[in-house]
Design an enzyme around this catalytic site. Structure first.
Site, mmCIF file in Angstrom:
data_model
loop_
_atom_site.group_PDB
_atom_site.id
_atom_site.type_symbol
_atom_site.label_atom_id
_atom_site.label_comp_id
_atom_site.label_asym_id
_atom_site.label_seq_id
_atom_site.Cartn_x
_atom_site.Cartn_y
_atom_site.Cartn_z
ATOM 1 N N HIS A 90 -1.321 -10.694 -4.630
ATOM 2 C CA HIS A 90 -0.250 -10.558 -5.006
ATOM 3 C C HIS A 90 0.589 -11.618 -5.229
ATOM 4 O O HIS A 90 1.407 -11.842 -5.995
ATOM 5 C CB HIS A 90 0.454 -10.467 -4.129
ATOM 6 N N HIS A 130 0.594 -1.103 0.319
ATOM 7 C CA HIS A 130 0.547 0.118 0.198
ATOM 8 C C HIS A 130 0.891 1.334 0.048
ATOM 9 O O HIS A 130 0.221 2.004 -0.433
ATOM 10 C CB HIS A 130 -0.714 -0.239 1.083
ATOM 11 N N HIS A 151 -9.072 -2.077 -4.595
ATOM 12 C CA HIS A 151 -8.726 -2.104 -3.997
ATOM 13 C C HIS A 151 -7.788 -3.325 -4.750
ATOM 14 O O HIS A 151 -6.078 -3.200 -4.834
ATOM 15 C CB HIS A 151 -8.604 -3.201 -2.479
ATOM 16 N N ASP A 181 -3.396 -2.911 -5.498
ATOM 17 C CA ASP A 181 -2.378 -3.883 -4.561
ATOM 18 C C ASP A 181 -1.580 -4.047 -6.165
ATOM 19 O O ASP A 181 -0.143 -4.123 -6.511
ATOM 20 C CB ASP A 181 -2.854 -5.516 -4.875
#
Length: 319
Positions: A267, A82, A240, A244
């Site tokens: 991720h 973030h 969001h 990422d």
């Protein structure tokens, strides 16, 4: 601020919060760094000397619940994505990130607090050309039913992200995003991390997510959103995921010129695609502001290239 020059922070700014997994308080300070430094994490609060690590793809040692950076001595800082997204998204090239705990503070689950800290510190132009990694040909990674790819693109950096959750409240969401400081601040920075209540309970029982709460996460059960204040965007979950992506791909070390597409990603997939790109010297090159030919297979776009037109600086073998 001229986009064809590198940037750093004018001064320091500090935020304080808790680690999402440990639940313990942690302070993070953003500060200036010299030309070509990139993003450097400094872990303070350790016995003995502070430890530094360059935020790049080779420093990633785990991607299960967050992006974790470390070295031969072990993990150094977790949940780096973030703050990295905020720096890259706001157009900062070089910065020092001091953290006095094992995790970047989760804050409200988004990048908003880090954007505010960057704006408090101020952004200044440095006397060196901004450099980019330009994607020259497609690269792809597949992990189960998750698919991601980077492709040449004529308009700076774009993310096209699709999520598809079995949870009917989240379901399928798609968001296309062209990166600029304005669009990042307006459209992505405030999107919070999210999860389902049964997943949160399982993480708690395993000793993870001890700092997670309704103050820093969007939480769903099988039929509804549980946060009483509601969503910040109707499609906050996929936004969001875009946040990422910006943070995870910041680990390229330089801003990317390319199109990133992902389906059911996270991720682990983001990192796999970035590794695939960097592992193929024919798939990218470093360029500077100037004049350049379009790469083969580029994608037409109706937006201008971030930082102006660029020119080759040197090949990946000497980057």
């Amino acid at each position: 601020m001229k986009l064809n020059r590198q940037t750093t922070l004018r001064s320091q700014a500090t935020v304080t919060g808790v680690g999402v997994h440990s639940g313990l308080p942690v302070n993070l300070t953003l500060g200036p760094a010299p030309v070509d430094a990139g993003f450097i994490f400094v872990r303070t609060g350790l016995d003995g000397a502070d430890r530094e690590i360059q935020a790049n793809a080779s420093a990633v040692i785990a991607t299960d619940f967050a992006t974790v950076l470390g070295d031969c001595e072990g993990p150094l800082v977790s949940t780096a994505e973030h703050v990295l997204a905020a720096l890259r998204g706001m157009g900062v090239d070089n910065a020092v990130i001091e953290v006095d705990g094992p995790e970047v503070p989760i804050m409200d689950g988004s990048a908003a607090a880090f954007v505010a800290a960057i704006e408090q510190a101020g952004i200044v132009t440095q006397q060196a050309a901004r450099r980019f990694i330009q994607v020259l040909k497609p690269v792809k990674a597949v992990i189960g039913d998750s698919v991601g790819e980077l492709r040449p693109f004529a308009g700076g950096f774009r993310a096209e992200v699709e999520i598809d959750f079995a949870n009917p409240v989240i379901g399928r969401q798609v968001y296309n995003f062209d990166l600029s400081p304005e669009s990042f601040r307006r459209d992505v920075a405030r999107a919070r991390t999210f999860g389902c209540m049964n997943d949160v309970a399982r993480l708690w029982s395993a000793g993870f997510a001890l700092g997670a709460s309704f103050e820093n996460s969007v939480v769903f059960d099988d039929t509804r959103l549980l946060n009483t204040e509601g969503l910040r965007y109707s499609d906050e979950c996929v936004r969001h995921k875009v946040l990422d992506v910006v943070g995870d791909l910041a680990l390229a070390g330089l801003p990317l010129l390319g199109l990133y597409r992902s389906v059911r990603g996270g991720h682990k997939l983001n990192h796999a695609v970035l590794k695939a790109l960097l592992a193929d010297p024919s798939a990218w090159r470093v360029v500077e502001s100037g004049t350049a030919r379009r790469p083969r297979g580029y994608v037409e776009a109706g937006v201008g290239m971030v930082g102006g037109i660029v020119s080759p600086a040197y090949g990946p073998d000497v980057s």
